[in-house]
Write a protein that holds these residues in place. Sequence first.
Motif, mmCIF file in Angstrom:
data_model
loop_
_atom_site.group_PDB
_atom_site.id
_atom_site.type_symbol
_atom_site.label_atom_id
_atom_site.label_comp_id
_atom_site.label_asym_id
_atom_site.label_seq_id
_atom_site.Cartn_x
_atom_site.Cartn_y
_atom_site.Cartn_z
ATOM 1 N N PRO A 106 9.269 13.875 -12.112
ATOM 2 C CA PRO A 106 9.059 12.466 -11.757
ATOM 3 C C PRO A 106 10.275 11.591 -12.064
ATOM 4 O O PRO A 106 11.102 11.913 -12.927
ATOM 5 N N LEU A 107 10.346 10.469 -11.362
ATOM 6 C CA LEU A 107 11.386 9.476 -11.610
ATOM 7 C C LEU A 107 11.029 8.637 -12.828
ATOM 8 O O LEU A 107 9.848 8.469 -13.162
ATOM 9 N N ILE A 108 12.033 8.060 -13.457
ATOM 10 C CA ILE A 108 11.776 7.171 -14.588
ATOM 11 C C ILE A 108 10.977 5.948 -14.134
ATOM 12 O O ILE A 108 10.222 5.348 -14.908
ATOM 13 N N GLU A 109 11.085 5.602 -12.844
ATOM 14 C CA GLU A 109 10.321 4.455 -12.313
ATOM 15 C C GLU A 109 8.820 4.713 -12.305
ATOM 16 O O GLU A 109 8.032 3.762 -12.274
ATOM 17 N N ASN A 110 8.397 5.989 -12.323
ATOM 18 C CA ASN A 110 6.956 6.266 -12.429
ATOM 19 C C ASN A 110 6.401 5.674 -13.716
ATOM 20 O O ASN A 110 5.307 5.099 -13.743
ATOM 21 N N ARG A 111 7.159 5.825 -14.787
ATOM 22 C CA ARG A 111 6.733 5.263 -16.077
ATOM 23 C C ARG A 111 6.726 3.728 -16.020
ATOM 24 O O ARG A 111 5.812 3.081 -16.536
ATOM 25 N N THR A 112 7.748 3.165 -15.384
ATOM 26 C CA THR A 112 7.808 1.709 -15.240
ATOM 27 C C THR A 112 6.612 1.185 -14.458
ATOM 28 O O THR A 112 6.013 0.164 -14.814
ATOM 29 N N ALA A 113 6.264 1.885 -13.390
ATOM 30 C CA ALA A 113 5.109 1.471 -12.583
ATOM 31 C C ALA A 113 3.822 1.514 -13.397
ATOM 32 O O ALA A 113 2.985 0.610 -13.311
ATOM 33 N N ASN A 114 3.662 2.551 -14.208
ATOM 34 C CA ASN A 114 2.465 2.646 -15.043
ATOM 35 C C ASN A 114 2.395 1.494 -16.039
ATOM 36 O O ASN A 114 1.336 0.911 -16.261
ATOM 37 N N ALA A 115 3.542 1.145 -16.622
ATOM 38 C CA ALA A 115 3.577 0.052 -17.598
ATOM 39 C C ALA A 115 3.263 -1.297 -16.951
ATOM 40 O O ALA A 115 2.833 -2.224 -17.639
ATOM 41 N N ASN A 116 3.475 -1.394 -15.641
ATOM 42 C CA ASN A 116 3.276 -2.664 -14.945
ATOM 43 C C ASN A 116 2.149 -2.593 -13.909
ATOM 44 O O ASN A 116 2.113 -3.388 -12.973
ATOM 45 N N LYS A 117 1.224 -1.652 -14.097
ATOM 46 C CA LYS A 117 0.210 -1.424 -13.068
ATOM 47 C C LYS A 117 -0.718 -2.614 -12.839
ATOM 48 O O LYS A 117 -1.362 -2.715 -11.786
#
Length: 641
Positions: A314-325
């Motif tokens: 996965p991309l690091i942006e997957n984690r960012t998206a989860n944090a900002n869901k």
Amino acid sequence: MRKKLLSLLLACFMMSGACLVSCGKDEEAGSSSSSSSKQPSSSSSSSSEQGSSSSSEESSSSSSEESSSTSSEESSSSSSEESSSSSSSSSNPETPSPLVPWESSASVETKEKVEALLASKHKLTYNEDGSFRVAIFADMHINVSGDADKLARAKENVKKIVDEQKPNLVILTGDNIISSGTIAKARQNIDAIVSYLEEKQIPWCHVYGNHDHEGSLPKSQQQEIYESYAYCISKTTADVWGVGNYVHGIYNKDGSLGAVIYCLDSGAYVSSSYPGYYDFIKEDQIAWYEQTSKLIQEYNNGELVYGMMAFHIPLIENRTANANKDDKDLVSEYSGAVNENMCPSEVDTELLETIWERGDIKAIVTGHDHTNDYMFNYKGVKLTASPTISEMGYATAAYMGSRIFDLNESTITNIPTRVAYIIERYDPNDYNNLDKNIVLEDFEGEVSEPAISGYASNALSGTASVTVVEEKGFDDSKAIEIKRGSTENFEFVIDFAEMGKVGENKYLIVWMDLTYVEFRKACVGLASSEGPEVPYRVDDNDSTNPKFYYLAEGSTTWTQLSHGSDGCFGTGDSGASSVKGKRGYFAFPISTLKQGTKIMDSTSLVTGFYFYGSLEKNAYVNVPFYIDDIRLVEDYNTFNQ
């Protein structure tokens, strides 16, 4: 532009006495939450056996409405000549209208480059209803020398997904095989995954994960083996980092390019000069994608060709998206869950920025984290995870599934996606509240076969038994007898005949006879198929020493007991009560049952009873204990025995 060109062509044909009906597709993307699917009739060699099955009534309705809307828009924008042509054609409805063949206006050089990029053993085309279904097989970790039972179940899961979902294409998203030190062993491992796909003549392709290279057989040699299969359409692109970077097209009925699917090699591990542990998409891969995207747009007469992308890590942006869901400005929609910690690459590449800039990729699918099944629509791109369908890595049946993408030629800018789970899941909204003070199982009638819940890999692994016996329960009634043949962990689920939401009930009541057995650790819970059938259980309520209550048989006074800091009772959990020698009713507050971090409440769906345990020592191996009379009650102090 294409519609105008078609209208001019129609007018020319009308003037020469020909009657021609335009079949151009709607270029304006709509939105859809699900796909409609029918038995396909694809022009590929496997079309008669593939195609999409209907996933829900809602998706059929959604597609119907979109089709109606598209027809209306096209009708209102039609020229008078087109209208006249349609009227003329309708006088002979049995004669099919010929398609207007699509042509690229690009240069010969561009055409040759794109056609070489998209070359495939099996041309992918939309079904007659405009649909195209992709199924993802992630993290299979197949090793034919490994656990034979797990291997057999993995093969069955492949068959289940293929038979139920009827995909037009299957993508293996990495960590496909392991311990493949020889060509013969690698072929055996690959066979275990794809033999049914080959039998059903379903095109399939793959990317590599961080484990595929393990076993000393390099990916370049593995690639030769993969590509030797009749229905494998994997490729590799020279002069680009990695093995297996390529793009495939999905074609419309008029021969035009309707969608694209990019597959990239995300590598394995980084050197110490980079942050984190896992590898990343390299700069030249991103440049290759960008150049290819522009070439395809040029080939497609200046119009973008939309689609999706697949790779392993996965991309690091997957984690960012989860944090900002919960921020709708960033994440317009999300579904599924982060069931384990994300392990993305920690290297912040420019891939997603390039995708946003190009605007053609609408969904990215990765594997790597075996139980995650999330989807975040992050700034217009769906970042998705597919769980595995194999236990040969780490995962249990409760989490297993295949992510499905339902592309449709009329709504290609919004690609509906969902997970087809191995174990059926239920929507709590489809069920009523359970009655207050309800007896859910007393083992007097027909009892479901006790099932392995699948949470622990060694659950009931051949040396434990769960059977219904006479005169061992409350007041000499029937009960289940449990015997464990070792001190290892075990667990089981008893499915209830009646399912429903917790409602006003506050306590789980269970009659148990633990006279002759002692646990190192044990806990109870309630199974719930609203999510992974990892149950709501006290064991997930760590560090709080939750209380429970005991009413000895023949007594009228309840005694308070305590779980330990690990959420279990028994001698091996700090601060926990021993239960050896106890026979009677036990009451567990429903508010202490958790599924990960989620606390069971009045809206939670209840599908069965769960028990986990490990015996304290060998002296208790094969010593029976008994369970009877499982209830949900409003107040344990006043329930009727």
